[in-house]
Design an enzyme around this catalytic site. Structure first.
Site, PDB file in Angstrom:
ATOM      1  N   CYS A   1      -1.131  33.206  11.336  1.00  0.00           N
ATOM      2  CA  CYS A   1      -0.821  33.838  12.615  1.00  0.00           C
ATOM      3  C   CYS A   1      -0.320  32.813  13.610  1.00  0.00           C
ATOM      4  O   CYS A   1      -1.015  32.473  14.582  1.00  0.00           O
ATOM      5  CB  CYS A   1      -2.046  34.559  13.139  1.00  0.00           C
TER       6      CYS A   1
ATOM      7  N   GLU B   1       0.814  -1.226   0.000  1.00  0.00           N
ATOM      8  CA  GLU B   1       0.000   0.000   0.000  1.00  0.00           C
ATOM      9  C   GLU B   1       0.840   1.265   0.000  1.00  0.00           C
ATOM     10  O   GLU B   1       0.869   1.992   0.986  1.00  0.00           O
ATOM     11  CB  GLU B   1      -0.870   0.035   1.262  1.00  0.00           C
TER      12      GLU B   1
HETATM   13  C1  LIG Z   1      -0.616   5.712   5.713  1.00  0.00           C
HETATM   14  C2  LIG Z   1      -0.720   4.283   5.391  1.00  0.00           C
HETATM   15  C3  LIG Z   1      -0.150   3.780   4.223  1.00  0.00           C
HETATM   16  C4  LIG Z   1       0.656   4.635   3.281  1.00  0.00           C
HETATM   17  O1  LIG Z   1       1.809   5.093   3.880  1.00  0.00           O
HETATM   18  P1  LIG Z   1       2.894   5.901   3.016  1.00  0.00           P
HETATM   19  O2  LIG Z   1       3.939   6.268   3.989  1.00  0.00           O
HETATM   20  O3  LIG Z   1       2.189   7.071   2.459  1.00  0.00           O
HETATM   21  O4  LIG Z   1       3.350   4.966   1.949  1.00  0.00           O
HETATM   22  C5  LIG Z   1      -0.341   2.450   3.932  1.00  0.00           C
HETATM   23  N1  LIG Z   1      -1.051   1.641   4.760  1.00  0.00           N
HETATM   24  C6  LIG Z   1      -1.585   2.093   5.905  1.00  0.00           C
HETATM   25  C7  LIG Z   1      -2.345   1.163   6.763  1.00  0.00           C
HETATM   26  C8  LIG Z   1      -1.438   3.418   6.259  1.00  0.00           C
HETATM   27  O5  LIG Z   1      -1.976   3.850   7.399  1.00  0.00           O
END
Ligand SMILES: *Cc1c(COP(=O)(O)O)cnc(C)c1O
Length: 443
Positions: A361, A290
């Protein structure tokens, strides 16, 4: 400033991205402006896909849309064959409005509301990444009421610390996310899920942190997760078919950052998974990852106009831009570092060191400290690089500042993908109760 993707300095000495002169973009769309190099986004998507294809594994690459979620972005993600992670009803709505295939949407979050779960069930999304016991029960009940089965991954907290900034690391034991692996909670979650009739357990999910520059953390997570999978198989006779190892692949913000090519992360994950599952004589699951930041981060550049200049002789020179923590809260939140250049005079030699202030600010509204630039003049354009992830996504209306527009540039064409906020976008939801209405002045 490092030139990512299609960024070049053109013959006029100006920064050009996707074949578009940034000075022209500033005149056409105004500043501040988020500029995305569409080709670079597509290249990043393809690099992950190609790297997985080379491993022979079954896989899904899901773009973590929280990094930058707009309808045009969802279109690109679908065109490039990726799946999509969402973490709220707003992100889910954006994806569905963009026509993103629901079956390729994965729903994350440590506190999904019943309304969000219903919305996702009714859209028939691909999978819920369940975070806790309450969610298991609520999801099961809401699915039963609709006579559907929900695909589930269980988010486990593997107890791996990926050596990153403490605010953005989520793999260690003291975390609000997921079922803990080390103390038996994750095992109980599997037992519980297998009892719930409306849930179809696909496998497990682990996300160890963000802005990670080495492969070791992913190897460690893969080791722990495989051992857990084997334990579950041996004790519960249940075999996982999906293993999701999360995101967190690092990018270059400044020269101190040393990201690996996507193929290195994917290769290390594939090696670890193949070795481990073979060792346990376990059928190879589908591997999901992901990436968020690494798909869009380097593709984004924010363009500002420089306004006031405050020189404190012998101390510091501040230059102020027409945006700040409202369009990029990361320096204030995480002490994040950025690089920048004068986009309209990109070839001129650096003559002074300045610090870039936002217009909010807050004393803490500083974007960059100690930046070497040519002699700065009011009206110059400042381009800040690597702002594609968690900038627009985290933008706020603090000080009732309107959010900037977003453009995608590619092959000399610039397309508006989010229009600049109108005043109605900042004040349009306000209501004045009758009793506070301004009364006509009595004569
Ligand atoms: C935020 C997140 C990602 C992506 O993270 P990056 O650092 O943007 O690659 C993937 N999986 C989960 C569960 C996340 O919370």
């Amino acid at each position: 400033m490092y030139l990512h993707g299609t960024s070049i300095i053109n013959a006029e000495g100006r920064l050009e991205i996707g074949g578009c002169d940034t000075s022209d973009l500033a005149s056409r769309f105004g500043t501040p402006l988020y500029i995305y190099d569409e080709q670079l986004i597509r290249t990043r998507c393809r690099e992950y896909r190609d790297a997985f294809q080379a491993t022979g594994l079954n896989f899904q690459v899901a773009y973590a849309s929280k990094a930058f979620c707009t309808m045009a972005m969802c279109r690109i993600v679908e065109e490039e064959g990726l799946s999509l992670d969402v973490v709220s009803d707003g992100e889910l709505y954006t994806a569905l409005q963009a026509g993103f295939p629901a079956g390729k949407i994965h729903f994350h979050g440590n506190n999904k509301t019943p309304d969000e779960i219903v919305m996702a069930l009714e859209a028939n999304i691909g999978c819920f990444v369940v975070d806790n016991f309450l969610e298991l029960q609520v999801l099961n009940e809401l699915a039963r009421a609709r006579k559907v089965k929900a695909n589930v991954l269980l988010r486990i907290s593997p107890g791996v610390d990926a050596h990153t900034h403490e605010f953005i690391s989520t793999g260690q034991i003291d975390s609000k996310f997921g079922f803990d692996l080390g103390n038996g909670t994750a095992f109980r979650a599997v037992q519980e899920t297998l009892k719930l009739e409306q849930l179809r357990l696909l496998g497990i999910h682990s996300h160890i942190g963000s802005q990670i520059f080495e492969t070791e953390g992913f190897r460690l997570a893969a080791d722990k997760v495989t051992r857990f999978a084997a334990e579950v198989r041996d004790q519960l006779s249940y075999t996982f078919t999906v293993l999701n190892l999360g995101g967190g692949f690092g990018i270059r913000y400044t020269e101190g950052d040393t990201p690996l090519p996507s193929a290195d992360y994917v290769g290390a994950i594939a090696d670890a998974v193949k070795t481990n599952f073979a060792a346990y004589n376990y059928p190879l699951p589908e591997i999901w990852i992901e990436p968020g930041r690494s798909i869009v981060g380097e593709a984004g550049t924010t363009l500002y106009t420089i306004g006031s200049v405050k020189d404190i002789p012998g101390v510091r020179k501040y230059i102020a831009v027409d945006g700040g923590m409202t369009d990029n809260p990361r320096p204030a939140l995480y002490d994040a570092k950025y690089e920048a250049m004068l986009a309209n005079r990109a070839l001129e030699v650096e003559e002074e060191v300045v610090s870039v202030a936002g217009k909010c600010c807050e004393t803490g509204d500083m974007l960059i400290w100690d930046l070497a630039l040519p002699a700065v003049r009011t009206g110059d354009l400042l381009a800040v690089s690597s702002t594609g992830a968690y900038n627009y996504a985290m933008a706020s209306h603090y000080n009732r500042i309107r959010k900037p527009a977003v453009v995608f540039v590619k092959d000399g064409k610039a397309d508006l993908v989010v229009r600049r906020d109108t005043y109605d976008d900042v004040a349009g939801n306000d209501l004045i109760p009758e009793r506070l209405m301004k009364q006509p002045v009595a004569k």
